[in-house]
Design a protein around this motif. Structure first.
Motif, PDB file in Angstrom:
ATOM      1  N   PRO A 188      26.069  27.343  34.977  1.00 39.44           N
ATOM      2  CA  PRO A 188      25.973  26.548  33.802  1.00 39.44           C
ATOM      3  C   PRO A 188      26.270  26.953  32.288  1.00 39.44           C
ATOM      4  CG  PRO A 188      24.318  25.873  35.292  1.00 39.44           C
ATOM      5  CD  PRO A 188      24.922  27.170  35.754  1.00 39.44           C
ATOM      6  N   SER A 189      26.078  28.182  32.075  1.00 36.44           N
ATOM      7  CA  SER A 189      26.382  29.130  30.966  1.00 36.44           C
ATOM      8  C   SER A 189      27.814  29.225  30.984  1.00 36.44           C
ATOM      9  CB  SER A 189      25.551  30.330  30.830  1.00 36.44           C
ATOM     10  OG  SER A 189      26.148  31.302  31.642  1.00 36.44           O
ATOM     11  N   GLY A 190      28.434  29.061  31.637  1.00 37.03           N
ATOM     12  CA  GLY A 190      29.982  29.379  31.667  1.00 37.03           C
ATOM     13  C   GLY A 190      30.432  30.549  32.280  1.00 37.03           C
ATOM     14  N   LYS A 191      29.560  31.416  32.780  1.00 33.42           N
ATOM     15  CA  LYS A 191      29.936  32.612  33.465  1.00 33.42           C
ATOM     16  C   LYS A 191      30.666  32.231  34.716  1.00 33.42           C
ATOM     17  CE  LYS A 191      26.918  35.918  33.381  1.00 33.42           C
ATOM     18  NZ  LYS A 191      25.607  36.498  33.636  1.00 33.42           N
ATOM     19  N   ARG A 192      31.849  32.929  35.199  1.00 29.32           N
ATOM     20  CA  ARG A 192      32.525  32.645  36.133  1.00 29.32           C
ATOM     21  C   ARG A 192      32.533  33.974  37.010  1.00 29.32           C
ATOM     22  NH1 ARG A 192      37.307  29.069  33.065  1.00 29.32           N
ATOM     23  NH2 ARG A 192      36.343  27.090  33.219  1.00 29.32           N
ATOM     24  N   LEU A 193      32.878  33.504  38.578  1.00 26.23           N
ATOM     25  CA  LEU A 193      33.188  34.258  39.688  1.00 26.23           C
ATOM     26  C   LEU A 193      34.378  33.789  40.313  1.00 26.23           C
ATOM     27  CD1 LEU A 193      29.810  34.699  41.313  1.00 26.23           C
ATOM     28  CD2 LEU A 193      30.670  36.232  39.411  1.00 26.23           C
ATOM     29  N   THR A 194      35.090  34.947  40.796  1.00 30.76           N
ATOM     30  CA  THR A 194      36.200  34.626  41.491  1.00 30.76           C
ATOM     31  C   THR A 194      36.174  35.263  42.945  1.00 30.76           C
ATOM     32  OG1 THR A 194      37.668  36.224  40.463  1.00 30.76           O
ATOM     33  CG2 THR A 194      37.723  33.936  39.725  1.00 30.76           C
ATOM     34  N   LEU A 195      36.538  34.575  44.059  1.00 28.69           N
ATOM     35  CA  LEU A 195      36.842  34.995  45.287  1.00 28.69           C
ATOM     36  C   LEU A 195      38.157  34.950  45.667  1.00 28.69           C
ATOM     37  CD1 LEU A 195      35.270  35.794  47.804  1.00 28.69           C
ATOM     38  CD2 LEU A 195      35.281  33.478  48.676  1.00 28.69           C
ATOM     39  N   TYR A 196      38.597  36.207  45.945  1.00 22.71           N
ATOM     40  CA  TYR A 196      40.197  36.333  46.087  1.00 22.71           C
ATOM     41  C   TYR A 196      40.223  36.734  47.517  1.00 22.71           C
ATOM     42  CZ  TYR A 196      44.720  38.749  44.796  1.00 22.71           C
ATOM     43  OH  TYR A 196      46.045  39.102  44.615  1.00 22.71           O
ATOM     44  N   VAL A 197      41.183  36.164  48.576  1.00 19.88           N
ATOM     45  CA  VAL A 197      41.260  36.014  49.583  1.00 19.88           C
ATOM     46  C   VAL A 197      42.873  36.155  50.188  1.00 19.88           C
ATOM     47  CG1 VAL A 197      40.585  34.919  51.988  1.00 19.88           C
ATOM     48  CG2 VAL A 197      39.315  34.323  49.963  1.00 19.88           C
ATOM     49  N   LYS A 198      43.028  37.092  50.968  1.00 22.28           N
ATOM     50  CA  LYS A 198      44.347  37.122  51.573  1.00 22.28           C
ATOM     51  C   LYS A 198      44.125  37.511  53.182  1.00 22.28           C
ATOM     52  CE  LYS A 198      45.070  42.258  51.590  1.00 22.28           C
ATOM     53  NZ  LYS A 198      46.170  43.422  50.880  1.00 22.28           N
ATOM     54  N   THR A 199      45.308  37.186  53.800  1.00 22.77           N
ATOM     55  CA  THR A 199      45.319  37.556  55.579  1.00 22.77           C
ATOM     56  C   THR A 199      45.820  39.064  55.397  1.00 22.77           C
ATOM     57  OG1 THR A 199      47.733  37.011  55.365  1.00 22.77           O
ATOM     58  CG2 THR A 199      46.143  35.312  56.131  1.00 22.77           C
ATOM     59  N   ASP A 200      45.115  39.469  56.472  1.00 21.98           N
ATOM     60  CA  ASP A 200      45.047  41.107  56.608  1.00 21.98           C
ATOM     61  C   ASP A 200      45.281  41.438  58.129  1.00 21.98           C
ATOM     62  OD1 ASP A 200      45.082  43.871  56.740  1.00 21.98           O
ATOM     63  OD2 ASP A 200      43.356  43.993  55.361  1.00 21.98           O
TER      64      ASP A 200
END
Length: 253
Positions: A188-200
């Protein structure tokens, strides 16, 4: 190449990693590394190699010496054939260690690059207000199917509402060896997370979390089956680890 960079040798870098430099020289090496990201990655790879070697062999060093291995002033306890076999194994181990050294360093460098790419993607897209993602969370099913098809493997998107983060959506990104998916979450405060995914396709099956600090961005990354994940955010290390643990558990119920 500057005069300063020319003065820092490969021997200096290895001594730095092993803690064998005087304080003044250590400061010169750190100054050099601060302006050379590629050399920073190489040093991190050396440090990771040391960590792996200690993890493998320190427990052996701590084991007690068997009673029948104790030397005697009157009798050499090992038959000549046993001594020859031991020496042969030492030689073989040395040769294998030399060849595996490159593989360990290479894998570690790739890991560092993966964390850096995840942090860079996080830095580029999280400030966006109008277009932070390509496909929003309202079309989650379409988003997951689309990215799964592009990456060539079934993806799942963990929900983090109970941790205070709501799925914003996701996008497709280019990676060094193929397409990459990025999912974005926001509190809600605007703080963001990202989940980065690739095949390995790597045969390496280690799932332990690894940590990287890329400027202001904290990254935890790990391998799970045939997918590599990197969670990025401008959060304290322990807080981001809590979220990373929750993601791993939800991907592996």
């Amino acid at each position: 190449m500057t005069a300063q960079s020319a003065a820092i040798s490969e021997t200096d870098l290895h001594a730095y990693v092993d803690g064998g430099l005087a304080q003044e020289r250590r400061g010169e090496v750190e100054t050099f590394l601060s302006g050379n990201p590629q050399e920073q990655a190489r040093v991190r790879a050396y440090q990771e190699q040391n960590r792996l070697l200690h993890a493998f062999f320190d427990p052996v060093l701590a084991e007690p010496i068997p009673a029948n291995w104790q030397t005697s002033a009157r009798r050499w306890p090992f038959p000549a054939k046993a001594v020859a076999a031991a020496l042969a194994w030492i030689v073989v181990g040395g040769i294998l260690g030399w060849f595996l050294r490159g593989e360990i360093i290479g894998r570690s460098a790739r890991d560092v690059d993966f964390a850096r790419q995840a942090a860079l993607a996080h830095t580029v897209y999280t400030p966006e207000v109008r277009h932070p993602v390509e496909v929003t969370a309202e079309q989650e099913e379409h988003l997951v199917n689309w990215l799964s098809k592009r990456l060539g493997g079934k993806l799942r998107v963990p929900h983090l509402i109970d941790l205070g983060y709501e799925l914003v959506g996701g996008r497709l990104l280019p990676g060094d060896q193929g397409p990459v998916a990025q999912f974005m979450y926001q509190e809600p405060s605007g703080k963001r997370l990202t989940l980065y995914v690739k095949t390995d396709p790597s045969s390496e099956r280690e799932t332990a979390f690894r940590y990287s600090q890329q400027g202001k961005v904290t990254v935890f990354y790990w391998l799970d089956r045939r997918l590599s994940y990197a969670l990025s955010g401008e959060l304290p290390k322990d807080e981001l680890l809590r979220v990373a643990n929750a993601i791993y558990q939800r991907l592996n119920p």
